[in-house]
Scaffold this motif. Sequence first.
Motif, PDB file in Angstrom:
ATOM      1  N   ILE A  47       0.841  -1.205   0.000  1.00 32.35           N
ATOM      2  CA  ILE A  47       0.000   0.000   0.000  1.00 32.35           C
ATOM      3  C   ILE A  47       0.879   1.260   0.000  1.00 32.35           C
ATOM      4  O   ILE A  47       0.626   2.216  -0.741  1.00 32.35           O
ATOM      5  CB  ILE A  47      -0.958  -0.005   1.211  1.00 32.35           C
ATOM      6  N   ALA A  48       1.945   1.238   0.816  1.00 34.67           N
ATOM      7  CA  ALA A  48       2.865   2.387   0.876  1.00 34.67           C
ATOM      8  C   ALA A  48       3.548   2.599  -0.478  1.00 34.67           C
ATOM      9  O   ALA A  48       3.695   3.740  -0.943  1.00 34.67           O
ATOM     10  CB  ALA A  48       3.905   2.163   1.970  1.00 34.67           C
ATOM     11  N   ASP A  49       3.947   1.497  -1.126  1.00 35.02           N
ATOM     12  CA  ASP A  49       4.590   1.600  -2.449  1.00 35.02           C
ATOM     13  C   ASP A  49       3.614   2.167  -3.490  1.00 35.02           C
ATOM     14  O   ASP A  49       4.003   2.993  -4.339  1.00 35.02           O
ATOM     15  CB  ASP A  49       5.084   0.218  -2.910  1.00 35.02           C
ATOM     16  N   LEU A  50       2.380   1.718  -3.425  1.00 27.40           N
ATOM     17  CA  LEU A  50       1.362   2.218  -4.377  1.00 27.40           C
ATOM     18  C   LEU A  50       1.066   3.695  -4.120  1.00 27.40           C
ATOM     19  O   LEU A  50       0.838   4.466  -5.070  1.00 27.40           O
ATOM     20  CB  LEU A  50       0.082   1.382  -4.251  1.00 27.40           C
TER      21      LEU A  50
ATOM     22  N   ALA B  33       3.208   5.841  -3.117  1.00 26.54           N
ATOM     23  CA  ALA B  33       4.336   6.574  -3.708  1.00 26.54           C
ATOM     24  C   ALA B  33       4.141   6.730  -5.221  1.00 26.54           C
ATOM     25  O   ALA B  33       4.426   7.795  -5.796  1.00 26.54           O
ATOM     26  CB  ALA B  33       5.640   5.834  -3.405  1.00 26.54           C
ATOM     27  N   ILE B  34       3.644   5.669  -5.862  1.00 25.31           N
ATOM     28  CA  ILE B  34       3.366   5.724  -7.320  1.00 25.31           C
ATOM     29  C   ILE B  34       2.282   6.756  -7.607  1.00 25.31           C
ATOM     30  O   ILE B  34       2.389   7.534  -8.561  1.00 25.31           O
ATOM     31  CB  ILE B  34       2.955   4.320  -7.831  1.00 25.31           C
ATOM     32  N   LEU B  35       1.223   6.757  -6.780  1.00 24.92           N
ATOM     33  CA  LEU B  35       0.108   7.687  -6.990  1.00 24.92           C
ATOM     34  C   LEU B  35       0.524   9.147  -6.769  1.00 24.92           C
ATOM     35  O   LEU B  35      -0.010  10.063  -7.409  1.00 24.92           O
ATOM     36  CB  LEU B  35      -1.054   7.328  -6.050  1.00 24.92           C
ATOM     37  N   ARG B  36       1.494   9.370  -5.850  1.00 28.77           N
ATOM     38  CA  ARG B  36       1.950  10.746  -5.579  1.00 28.77           C
ATOM     39  C   ARG B  36       2.931  11.254  -6.626  1.00 28.77           C
ATOM     40  O   ARG B  36       3.126  12.451  -6.775  1.00 28.77           O
ATOM     41  CB  ARG B  36       2.608  10.810  -4.191  1.00 28.77           C
ATOM     42  N   ASP B  37       3.574  10.316  -7.316  1.00 26.30           N
ATOM     43  CA  ASP B  37       4.620  10.694  -8.283  1.00 26.30           C
ATOM     44  C   ASP B  37       3.989  11.397  -9.497  1.00 26.30           C
ATOM     45  O   ASP B  37       3.177  10.803 -10.218  1.00 26.30           O
ATOM     46  CB  ASP B  37       5.355   9.417  -8.733  1.00 26.30           C
ATOM     47  N   PRO B  38       4.364  12.641  -9.763  1.00 22.72           N
ATOM     48  CA  PRO B  38       3.793  13.366 -10.905  1.00 22.72           C
ATOM     49  C   PRO B  38       4.145  12.739 -12.262  1.00 22.72           C
ATOM     50  O   PRO B  38       3.447  12.978 -13.256  1.00 22.72           O
ATOM     51  CB  PRO B  38       4.406  14.777 -10.782  1.00 22.72           C
ATOM     52  N   ALA B  39       5.189  11.901 -12.279  1.00 21.68           N
ATOM     53  CA  ALA B  39       5.597  11.283 -13.543  1.00 21.68           C
ATOM     54  C   ALA B  39       4.730  10.075 -13.906  1.00 21.68           C
ATOM     55  O   ALA B  39       4.809   9.534 -15.018  1.00 21.68           O
ATOM     56  CB  ALA B  39       7.064  10.851 -13.464  1.00 21.68           C
ATOM     57  N   THR B  40       3.887   9.612 -12.963  1.00 19.90           N
ATOM     58  CA  THR B  40       3.023   8.447 -13.229  1.00 19.90           C
ATOM     59  C   THR B  40       1.891   8.845 -14.178  1.00 19.90           C
ATOM     60  O   THR B  40       1.172   9.812 -13.903  1.00 19.90           O
ATOM     61  CB  THR B  40       2.424   7.902 -11.916  1.00 19.90           C
ATOM     62  N   ASP B  41       1.754   8.068 -15.272  1.00 19.37           N
ATOM     63  CA  ASP B  41       0.690   8.418 -16.234  1.00 19.37           C
ATOM     64  C   ASP B  41      -0.687   7.990 -15.714  1.00 19.37           C
ATOM     65  O   ASP B  41      -0.797   7.227 -14.755  1.00 19.37           O
ATOM     66  CB  ASP B  41       0.971   7.817 -17.621  1.00 19.37           C
ATOM     67  N   ALA B  42      -1.733   8.455 -16.376  1.00 19.64           N
ATOM     68  CA  ALA B  42      -3.108   8.242 -15.918  1.00 19.64           C
ATOM     69  C   ALA B  42      -3.484   6.763 -15.858  1.00 19.64           C
ATOM     70  O   ALA B  42      -4.144   6.312 -14.918  1.00 19.64           O
ATOM     71  CB  ALA B  42      -4.073   8.992 -16.832  1.00 19.64           C
ATOM     72  N   GLU B  43      -3.048   6.000 -16.865  1.00 19.02           N
ATOM     73  CA  GLU B  43      -3.393   4.567 -16.902  1.00 19.02           C
ATOM     74  C   GLU B  43      -2.751   3.823 -15.744  1.00 19.02           C
ATOM     75  O   GLU B  43      -3.388   2.982 -15.093  1.00 19.02           O
ATOM     76  CB  GLU B  43      -2.944   3.969 -18.241  1.00 19.02           C
ATOM     77  N   MET B  44      -1.479   4.138 -15.473  1.00 13.53           N
ATOM     78  CA  MET B  44      -0.762   3.496 -14.364  1.00 13.53           C
ATOM     79  C   MET B  44      -1.409   3.868 -13.024  1.00 13.53           C
ATOM     80  O   MET B  44      -1.543   3.034 -12.126  1.00 13.53           O
ATOM     81  CB  MET B  44       0.707   3.929 -14.374  1.00 13.53           C
ATOM     82  N   LYS B  45      -1.825   5.141 -12.906  1.00 13.15           N
ATOM     83  CA  LYS B  45      -2.486   5.582 -11.672  1.00 13.15           C
ATOM     84  C   LYS B  45      -3.790   4.829 -11.440  1.00 13.15           C
ATOM     85  O   LYS B  45      -4.113   4.455 -10.308  1.00 13.15           O
ATOM     86  CB  LYS B  45      -2.764   7.101 -11.746  1.00 13.15           C
TER      87      LYS B  45
ATOM     88  N   LEU C 155      -4.535   1.794 -12.482  1.00 11.67           N
ATOM     89  CA  LEU C 155      -4.188   0.424 -12.063  1.00 11.67           C
ATOM     90  C   LEU C 155      -3.732   0.394 -10.610  1.00 11.67           C
ATOM     91  O   LEU C 155      -4.107  -0.483  -9.832  1.00 11.67           O
ATOM     92  CB  LEU C 155      -3.087  -0.151 -12.967  1.00 11.67           C
ATOM     93  N   ALA C 156      -2.896   1.381 -10.236  1.00 13.87           N
ATOM     94  CA  ALA C 156      -2.377   1.455  -8.868  1.00 13.87           C
ATOM     95  C   ALA C 156      -3.506   1.692  -7.872  1.00 13.87           C
ATOM     96  O   ALA C 156      -3.542   1.101  -6.780  1.00 13.87           O
ATOM     97  CB  ALA C 156      -1.334   2.569  -8.767  1.00 13.87           C
ATOM     98  N   LEU C 157      -4.448   2.552  -8.263  1.00 11.97           N
ATOM     99  CA  LEU C 157      -5.580   2.863  -7.394  1.00 11.97           C
ATOM    100  C   LEU C 157      -6.464   1.640  -7.175  1.00 11.97           C
ATOM    101  O   LEU C 157      -6.928   1.360  -6.061  1.00 11.97           O
ATOM    102  CB  LEU C 157      -6.395   4.003  -8.012  1.00 11.97           C
TER     103      LEU C 157
ATOM    104  N   ALA D   8      -8.068  -2.865  -3.381  1.00  9.00           N
ATOM    105  CA  ALA D   8      -8.153  -4.296  -3.067  1.00  9.00           C
ATOM    106  C   ALA D   8      -7.344  -4.631  -1.816  1.00  9.00           C
ATOM    107  O   ALA D   8      -7.805  -5.370  -0.932  1.00  9.00           O
ATOM    108  CB  ALA D   8      -7.673  -5.118  -4.250  1.00  9.00           C
ATOM    109  N   LEU D   9      -6.134  -4.065  -1.716  1.00 13.76           N
ATOM    110  CA  LEU D   9      -5.285  -4.312  -0.551  1.00 13.76           C
ATOM    111  C   LEU D   9      -5.880  -3.689   0.711  1.00 13.76           C
ATOM    112  O   LEU D   9      -5.850  -4.287   1.787  1.00 13.76           O
ATOM    113  CB  LEU D   9      -3.879  -3.749  -0.790  1.00 13.76           C
ATOM    114  N   GLU D  10      -6.418  -2.491   0.579  1.00 17.47           N
ATOM    115  CA  GLU D  10      -7.027  -1.788   1.704  1.00 17.47           C
ATOM    116  C   GLU D  10      -8.217  -2.592   2.257  1.00 17.47           C
ATOM    117  O   GLU D  10      -8.441  -2.649   3.465  1.00 17.47           O
ATOM    118  CB  GLU D  10      -7.494  -0.398   1.253  1.00 17.47           C
ATOM    119  N   ALA D  11      -8.948  -3.236   1.350  1.00 15.47           N
ATOM    120  CA  ALA D  11     -10.094  -4.057   1.769  1.00 15.47           C
ATOM    121  C   ALA D  11      -9.635  -5.318   2.500  1.00 15.47           C
ATOM    122  O   ALA D  11     -10.310  -5.808   3.419  1.00 15.47           O
ATOM    123  CB  ALA D  11     -10.929  -4.433   0.554  1.00 15.47           C
TER     124      ALA D  11
END
Length: 358
Positions: free
Chosen positions: A59-62, A64-76, A78-80, A85-88
Amino acid sequence: MAVPAFDAKLDQILARHDELQALLAEASPGVYAKLAKEFSDLGPVVEGIEAYRNARKEIADLDAILRDPATDAEMKELALEERRALEARLPELERQVRILLLPKDAADEKSAILEIRAGTGGEEAALFAGDLLRMYQRYADLKRWRFEILSLSESDLGGIKEVVAEISGQGVFARLKYEAGVHRVQRVPATEAQGRIHTSAATVAVLPEAEDVDITIDEKDLRVDVYRASGAGGQHVNRTESAVRITHIPTGLVVAIQDEKSQHKNRAKAMKILKARLYEQEYLARESERAASRKGQVGSGDRSERIRTYNFPQNRVTDHRINLTLYKLDQVIAGDALDEVIEPLIAEDQAARLAEAG
């Protein structure tokens, strides 16, 4: 979210597991078995902790991906999705760890002595006691436990007045302790010509099997009587004094066994049952102290408590302690679906203990 004290406790367990691994590598034969058991017991706890912490790390790694401005919309996206799922899953993973951290019942891993006695209902109660015996025999077979009848008293129509059996295996008492109490049956007896439904009962007791380290019995506290076994005339058992009755003088507990032709075997069986009954007295005293503040305790071992009703006309089994009703009596009484009653009882007991632990 886990509190710091909980995380600190998990760190201590992981550190102890690593410490034991190092100690085992150079342990002397005298302490090896004790260390190995502790190491083995901690294994499932460590696995639970690792699964829980891995989920938190992911969850912490994801995040970091979501906060990274370089992450594109599609990757965000998927990460979300993965994060949701993990949070549940996280609360259940934490709950499993907390269950693993609950104090263990010292008797849970033991084998058990099972006692079934016909109660109110005459011959029909004895036939029902026989049904319960076969249910537990089948259940033991499914669990690959060893089932041995120590003492058996049959009724005229092939039912059971009283039976004592030893069930040996890993964790027998942990599952069967919830079976202790009064079992009630509602059905049309085979002896009933009018087709009316009768209610009968049988009492089940489940005793943790005592080992020599659990119970020490002083020989001078025992009175041992030998006598001729009762039964059909002319049998070998009636020509010799093979039956044994042992009285434990301090408690007044009496165990009589006459099933074997050998007096030695009957005495050994009687001592096994006596030790289990003495250990049960100590065990129930400890349990009642521990559960004094808890209302509606599950699996209290109270033999007078009506715990379950088997209604044959409706193919219904109801466990009154947790208001559980299943319409598959045929499968439960056959032993095949007994776990569908026992598992919810275990879950309820765990929930009560978690609430108690705070």
